[in-house]
Design an enzyme around this catalytic site. Sequence first.
Site, PDB file in Angstrom:
ATOM      1  CB  CYS A   1      13.208   9.924   6.915  1.00  0.00           C
ATOM      2  SG  CYS A   1      14.042   8.891   5.701  1.00  0.00           S
TER       3      CYS A   1
ATOM      4  CD  GLU B   1      14.219   1.444   8.243  1.00  0.00           C
ATOM      5  OE1 GLU B   1      14.733   2.480   8.710  1.00  0.00           O
ATOM      6  OE2 GLU B   1      14.735   0.323   8.358  1.00  0.00           O
TER       7      GLU B   1
ATOM      8  CE  LYS C   1      -1.962   2.633   3.240  1.00  0.00           C
ATOM      9  NZ  LYS C   1      -2.066   3.920   2.555  1.00  0.00           N
TER      10      LYS C   1
ATOM     11  CD  GLU D   1       9.882  13.126  11.423  1.00  0.00           C
ATOM     12  OE1 GLU D   1       8.812  12.584  11.728  1.00  0.00           O
ATOM     13  OE2 GLU D   1      10.704  12.621  10.646  1.00  0.00           O
TER      14      GLU D   1
ATOM     15  N   GLY E   1       7.308   5.131   7.819  1.00  0.00           N
ATOM     16  CA  GLY E   1       6.342   6.196   8.096  1.00  0.00           C
ATOM     17  C   GLY E   1       6.654   6.848   9.420  1.00  0.00           C
TER      18      GLY E   1
ATOM     19  CB  THR F   1       1.949   5.430  11.730  1.00  0.00           C
ATOM     20  OG1 THR F   1       1.598   6.796  11.545  1.00  0.00           O
ATOM     21  CG2 THR F   1       0.985   4.566  10.969  1.00  0.00           C
TER      22      THR F   1
HETATM   23  P1  NDP Z   1       2.462   7.951   8.213  1.00  0.00           P
HETATM   24  O1  NDP Z   1       2.948   7.170   9.369  1.00  0.00           O
HETATM   25  O2  NDP Z   1       1.310   8.852   8.403  1.00  0.00           O
HETATM   26  O3  NDP Z   1       2.060   6.985   7.009  1.00  0.00           O
HETATM   27  C1  NDP Z   1       2.940   6.027   6.463  1.00  0.00           C
HETATM   28  C2  NDP Z   1       2.125   4.963   5.768  1.00  0.00           C
HETATM   29  O4  NDP Z   1       1.364   4.253   6.731  1.00  0.00           O
HETATM   30  C3  NDP Z   1       1.122   5.521   4.766  1.00  0.00           C
HETATM   31  O5  NDP Z   1       0.974   4.634   3.682  1.00  0.00           O
HETATM   32  C4  NDP Z   1      -0.147   5.558   5.603  1.00  0.00           C
HETATM   33  O6  NDP Z   1      -1.296   5.582   4.807  1.00  0.00           O
HETATM   34  C5  NDP Z   1      -0.006   4.268   6.374  1.00  0.00           C
HETATM   35  N1  NDP Z   1      -0.805   4.178   7.593  1.00  0.00           N
HETATM   36  C6  NDP Z   1      -1.327   5.164   8.345  1.00  0.00           C
HETATM   37  N2  NDP Z   1      -2.010   4.638   9.392  1.00  0.00           N
HETATM   38  C7  NDP Z   1      -1.906   3.285   9.289  1.00  0.00           C
HETATM   39  C8  NDP Z   1      -2.398   2.180  10.054  1.00  0.00           C
HETATM   40  N3  NDP Z   1      -3.138   2.354  11.148  1.00  0.00           N
HETATM   41  N4  NDP Z   1      -2.083   0.940   9.662  1.00  0.00           N
HETATM   42  C9  NDP Z   1      -1.317   0.731   8.568  1.00  0.00           C
HETATM   43  N5  NDP Z   1      -0.853   1.731   7.789  1.00  0.00           N
HETATM   44  C10 NDP Z   1      -1.131   2.995   8.155  1.00  0.00           C
HETATM   45  O7  NDP Z   1       3.728   8.721   7.662  1.00  0.00           O
HETATM   46  P2  NDP Z   1       3.773   9.805   6.524  1.00  0.00           P
HETATM   47  O8  NDP Z   1       3.207   9.233   5.259  1.00  0.00           O
HETATM   48  O9  NDP Z   1       3.210  11.069   7.072  1.00  0.00           O
HETATM   49  O10 NDP Z   1       5.350   9.934   6.277  1.00  0.00           O
HETATM   50  C11 NDP Z   1       6.151  10.792   6.986  1.00  0.00           C
HETATM   51  C12 NDP Z   1       6.895  10.054   8.075  1.00  0.00           C
HETATM   52  O11 NDP Z   1       7.648   8.994   7.518  1.00  0.00           O
HETATM   53  C13 NDP Z   1       7.886  10.934   8.780  1.00  0.00           C
HETATM   54  O12 NDP Z   1       7.803  10.720  10.162  1.00  0.00           O
HETATM   55  C14 NDP Z   1       9.226  10.453   8.259  1.00  0.00           C
HETATM   56  O13 NDP Z   1      10.298  10.680   9.123  1.00  0.00           O
HETATM   57  C15 NDP Z   1       8.958   9.014   8.062  1.00  0.00           C
HETATM   58  N6  NDP Z   1       9.923   8.443   7.122  1.00  0.00           N
HETATM   59  C16 NDP Z   1      10.894   7.599   7.594  1.00  0.00           C
HETATM   60  C17 NDP Z   1      11.860   7.093   6.740  1.00  0.00           C
HETATM   61  C18 NDP Z   1      12.907   6.146   7.209  1.00  0.00           C
HETATM   62  O14 NDP Z   1      13.539   5.513   6.370  1.00  0.00           O
HETATM   63  N7  NDP Z   1      13.134   5.992   8.501  1.00  0.00           N
HETATM   64  C19 NDP Z   1      11.886   7.466   5.320  1.00  0.00           C
HETATM   65  C20 NDP Z   1      10.810   8.352   4.938  1.00  0.00           C
HETATM   66  C21 NDP Z   1       9.873   8.816   5.817  1.00  0.00           C
HETATM   67  P3  NDP Z   1      -1.962   6.987   4.377  1.00  0.00           P
HETATM   68  O15 NDP Z   1      -0.892   7.899   3.927  1.00  0.00           O
HETATM   69  O16 NDP Z   1      -2.847   6.579   3.286  1.00  0.00           O
HETATM   70  O17 NDP Z   1      -2.666   7.480   5.603  1.00  0.00           O
END
Ligand code: NDP
Length: 480
Positions: free
Chosen positions: A282, A248, A173, A384, A226, A230
Site C-alpha cells: 500500500c 487502513e 479473518k 490505485e 484493505g 471495501t
Molecule cells: P479487499 O478490500 O478486497 O480485502 C481486504 C480484506 O477484506 C480481505 O480479508 C477480504 O476478504 C475482506 N473483505 C472483502 N469484502 C468484505 C466484506 N464485505 N466485509 C468484510 N470483509 C471483507 O483488499 P485486498 O485484499 O484486495 O487488498 C488490497 C488493498 O488493500 C489495496 O487497496 C491496498 O492499498 C490496501 N492496503 C492498505 C494498507 C494500508 O495500510 N493502508 C496496507 C495494505 C493494503 P477476501 O480477500 O477473502 O475477499
Amino acid sequence: MLQIQNYLNGHLTPPRSGRYLDNIEPATSQVYGQIPDSGPEDVAAAVAAAEAALPSWRRLPAEERGRLLVKIADLIDANLEHLARAESQDNGKPLGLAQIMDIPRAASNFRFFGTAVEHFATEAHLQEGIALNYTVRHSVGVVGCISPWNLPLYLFTWKIAPALAVGCCVVAKPSEITPATAFLLSELCIEAGLPAGVLNIVHGTGPGCGQAIVEHPGIKAISFTGGTATGRHLAATAAPMFKKLSLELGGKNPNLIFADCDLAAAVATSIRSSFANQGQICLCSSRIFIERSIYEVFKTEFLKQLELQKIGDPFEADTKQGALVSEAHLYKVLNYIRLAHEEGGILLAGGHRVTVPGRCERGYFLEPTVFENLPHDCRTNQEEIFGPVVTLTPFDTENEVIAWANSTDYGLSATIWTTNLNRAHRVAQALHSGIVWVNTWLHRDLRTPFGGMKNSGIGREGGLEALRFFTEAQNICVKV
Ligand code: NDP
C-alpha cells in the site's frame, strides 16, 4: 494438499458447512490447498468463544498477556523458514523478501505490543484541592481484525497483537487468497499456550465470512486493512451499530525527486518503492515526479537499474520479482496498462505478462512497467493500480509538484528526495499524506502513528494509537 482449518476456541476445526475453497499458488496457478468456506455460524461460534474467554483474559495482568505474546514472537522466529516459504508459496512474493521482511515483522509485531503494554500508562488530572480525575482504559471487548493479501502475516499480526495486548479477545479473518500463514499462526498460538477463545481465526470469503464479523453485534470494534471500496462498504455496515472503526485503505503515493537529491540513493530506493512485492504494498510509490533539470538522467538510471530486477520462481534466491497474487489481479493490472496506452502514455519498460520456464510457466508474472507522458490528472495517475506499474512525470516548480502530489483522492504516504533541509520540512508538511518519508522509504518505527488521510482511511495504527484504539477511556472524578 494443505488443508487449512479454522482456529476456534483453542482448537483447529472444520467449517460448520463442511465446504472448502481452493487455494491457488500464484507462481504456478495450481491448486495446492483448501481453506474453510466459513459463514455466519462459524463467526457466531468464534464470537461466543471470545466472549467466554474475555473476562479472564482482560483480568490477567498486562505482564502475563505480554509474556504470552512474546512467546508467540519467539515461536515465529523459530519457525521463520517454514513460515517464509508458506508466505512465498501462498502470495507469489520472493522467498527472500518473506525471510527478511514479512515474517521478521510479524514476530516484531507480537514482541513490540507484548512489551509496549507494560509501558501503557494512563492520565490523571488534578484540580488542586477540588477533585482528582483519572482515566481508566478498559479493553473494548471482542474485536474483529480483517486483513488483506499483500503482506499476509505482517498485517494480520499488526492488528491482532495490540488487541490481545490490552485485553481484547479477537475474531480475525485473513484474506481468503493468502490464508496459509494465519493457519500456521494458529498452530503456534496453541503451542505457546494462548488460552482457548482469546484468538479465533475464521477463514473464508469477504462477503461470506468477513461481512458476518462486521455485522455481529458482539464485535465492538473493527480493525480493517484493505481496499477503499471495501472500507466504504464496511463503514456503512458498522457505523449504524456505533462500532469503533480503524480503516487502513488504498493509496496512490507520490515520489518527489528534486534536482538537489542524492541521485544514486533516489534511484536505488525508487526501484524498491516502485516494485517491491511486485508493487503490491500500500506504501509503494506509483507516481514519480522528477524536477525537469534531472528528468532524463533519472530516467536513464532508473531504466538501467530496472533491468537488474530478475523476474522468476519466487523460491529462487536471485529472484527480485515474483508472481502477482492472482489471475484476477493480473488482469486488473493489465487493464490499467491498456488504459495507460489509451491515455497517451509512452511505454518505457515492461508492459507484458511473462512466462517463467519450468514449474512456473503458468504463473501470474508481469514485467515491471514504466510509462511517461501522462498528465497528473489522468485515470492512470489517479486510481490505485496496486501492481508493478509506475509513471514518470517532469515538474518545474515546488508548488506545482505539491499540487500534483495532492491531486488524488488518496493520502496514505509520500516520499521526498532532496538535500535541502528547509525544503524537506516545507514540502513534507504541505503534503496531504499520513506518512512522509524524506530520503528513505518504508523505514518503519513501530511507535509512530501509521495511517492515511482522505480516502486512505480513518484512524491510526502503531504504538500508543493502536493500544488506545482497542480500549475505551473512562474518566473517574473523585472529589477531594
Ligand atoms: P479487499 O478490500 O478486497 O480485502 C481486504 C480484506 O477484506 C480481505 O480479508 C477480504 O476478504 C475482506 N473483505 C472483502 N469484502 C468484505 C466484506 N464485505 N466485509 C468484510 N470483509 C471483507 O483488499 P485486498 O485484499 O484486495 O487488498 C488490497 C488493498 O488493500 C489495496 O487497496 C491496498 O492499498 C490496501 N492496503 C492498505 C494498507 C494500508 O495500510 N493502508 C496496507 C495494505 C493494503 P477476501 O480477500 O477473502 O475477499
